[in-house]
Design a protein around this motif. Structure first.
Motif, PDB file in Angstrom:
ATOM      1  N   GLU A  58      29.201  26.128  46.932  1.00  0.00           N
ATOM      2  CA  GLU A  58      30.606  26.043  47.321  1.00  0.00           C
ATOM      3  C   GLU A  58      31.519  26.816  46.366  1.00  0.00           C
ATOM      4  OE1 GLU A  58      31.182  24.694  50.150  1.00  0.00           O
ATOM      5  OE2 GLU A  58      29.099  24.025  50.315  1.00  0.00           O
ATOM      6  N   GLU A  59      30.959  27.560  45.432  1.00  0.00           N
ATOM      7  CA  GLU A  59      31.777  28.173  44.381  1.00  0.00           C
ATOM      8  C   GLU A  59      31.514  29.665  44.266  1.00  0.00           C
ATOM      9  OE1 GLU A  59      31.537  28.338  39.624  1.00  0.00           O
ATOM     10  OE2 GLU A  59      31.410  26.323  40.411  1.00  0.00           O
ATOM     11  N   PRO A  60      32.292  30.514  44.898  1.00  0.00           N
ATOM     12  CA  PRO A  60      33.336  30.191  45.882  1.00  0.00           C
ATOM     13  C   PRO A  60      32.697  29.955  47.251  1.00  0.00           C
ATOM     14  CG  PRO A  60      33.157  32.554  45.690  1.00  0.00           C
ATOM     15  CD  PRO A  60      32.149  31.976  44.722  1.00  0.00           C
ATOM     16  N   ALA A  61      33.525  29.617  48.254  1.00  0.00           N
ATOM     17  CA  ALA A  61      33.000  29.436  49.596  1.00  0.00           C
ATOM     18  C   ALA A  61      32.358  30.743  50.053  1.00  0.00           C
ATOM     19  CB  ALA A  61      34.130  29.036  50.544  1.00  0.00           C
ATOM     20  N   LEU A  62      31.107  30.680  50.464  1.00  0.00           N
ATOM     21  CA  LEU A  62      30.388  31.891  50.840  1.00  0.00           C
ATOM     22  C   LEU A  62      30.627  32.225  52.310  1.00  0.00           C
ATOM     23  CD1 LEU A  62      26.931  31.234  49.134  1.00  0.00           C
ATOM     24  CD2 LEU A  62      28.816  32.629  48.287  1.00  0.00           C
ATOM     25  N   PRO A  63      30.666  33.509  52.645  1.00  0.00           N
ATOM     26  CA  PRO A  63      30.740  33.893  54.061  1.00  0.00           C
ATOM     27  C   PRO A  63      29.521  33.328  54.794  1.00  0.00           C
ATOM     28  CG  PRO A  63      31.075  35.807  52.622  1.00  0.00           C
ATOM     29  CD  PRO A  63      30.619  34.685  51.747  1.00  0.00           C
ATOM     30  N   GLN A  64      29.681  32.981  56.042  1.00  0.00           N
ATOM     31  CA  GLN A  64      28.597  32.344  56.790  1.00  0.00           C
ATOM     32  C   GLN A  64      27.321  33.178  56.832  1.00  0.00           C
ATOM     33  OE1 GLN A  64      28.529  29.180  57.773  1.00  0.00           O
ATOM     34  NE2 GLN A  64      26.372  29.614  58.198  1.00  0.00           N
TER      35      GLN A  64
END
Length: 211
Positions: A118-124
């Motif tokens: 979650e660090e950072p939010a990853l692209p799908q």
């Protein structure tokens, strides 16, 4: 922008990758410093952002690059037809040793990525690649394994964990011992001899006699 980086001379590109892998592995995404990356890589900060839009795009590139490297040199070569659990892990360990001996910082980096999704939010698309890789490892650890080799009084899943931890621990110990040295300058025969003796001990502990 990424095309500019891909077009770089190999030695310079590798130097930047190694510096970035090390920085993110050591400090995590939030605390990672592009100033330290460019200093370690021996380039100007403006040059780094000539290749990558920002720190986040660099981080995403590193993940994608690492997954491709692991798939090409490690995952795609794992022998899933080997039904002996210890022998399968043995073959995997040899493959992994070769990859991480040449790309140690890549291995450390991917370990931290797996712990910090979650660090950072990853692209799908990247998240899916990581999840697929993790699912594949689950397949490697469980599919097509001959459980009849294990003693009847042994919890097979716990045995799996203990065997895996032992083998991985030995690999990590050797990597620390050889840090900063060229593997071509090291006589690996004594270490491999020790390694195979450890495998025999594991088999004696968890397998039925004669297996």
């Amino acid at each position: 922008m990424l095309e500019r980086f891909e077009a770089l001379e190999e030695t310079k590109r590798k130097r930047i990758l190694e510096a970035a892998f090390h920085e993110f592995a050591e400090h995590g995404y939030e605390q990672a410093s592009t100033n330290r990356i460019v200093k370690a890589a021996g380039i100007g900060k403006g040059m780094l952002f000539y290749y990558f839009e920002n720190k986040e795009s660099l981080y995403h590139y590193l993940i994608d690059y690492a997954i491709k490297m692991l798939d090409e040199h490690y995952l795609s070569k794992i022998d899933l037809t080997e039904t002996d659990f210890i022998e399968r892990l043995n073959k995997m360990a040899i493959l992994k040793w070769k990859v991480f001996a040449e790309h140690e910082k890549l291995g450390n980096f991917m370990a931290t990525v797996g712990l910090n999704m979650e660090e950072p939010a990853l692209p799908q698309p990247l998240r899916s690649k990581i999840e697929n890789m993790q699912a594949f490892f689950g397949k490697v650890m469980n599919d097509n394994i001959d459980h009849t080799k294990f003693r009847d009084d042994v919890d097979v899943q716990k045995a799996f964990d203990l065997i895996r931890w032992s083998m991985e621990g030995y690999r990590i110990e050797l990597m620390e011992k050889f840090k900063g040295r060229k593997l071509t300058d090291i006589d690996m025969e004594p270490y491999w001899q020790d390694y195979y003796e450890y495998l025999d001990i594991l088999k004696a502990c968890f397998y039925k006699k004669g297996e």
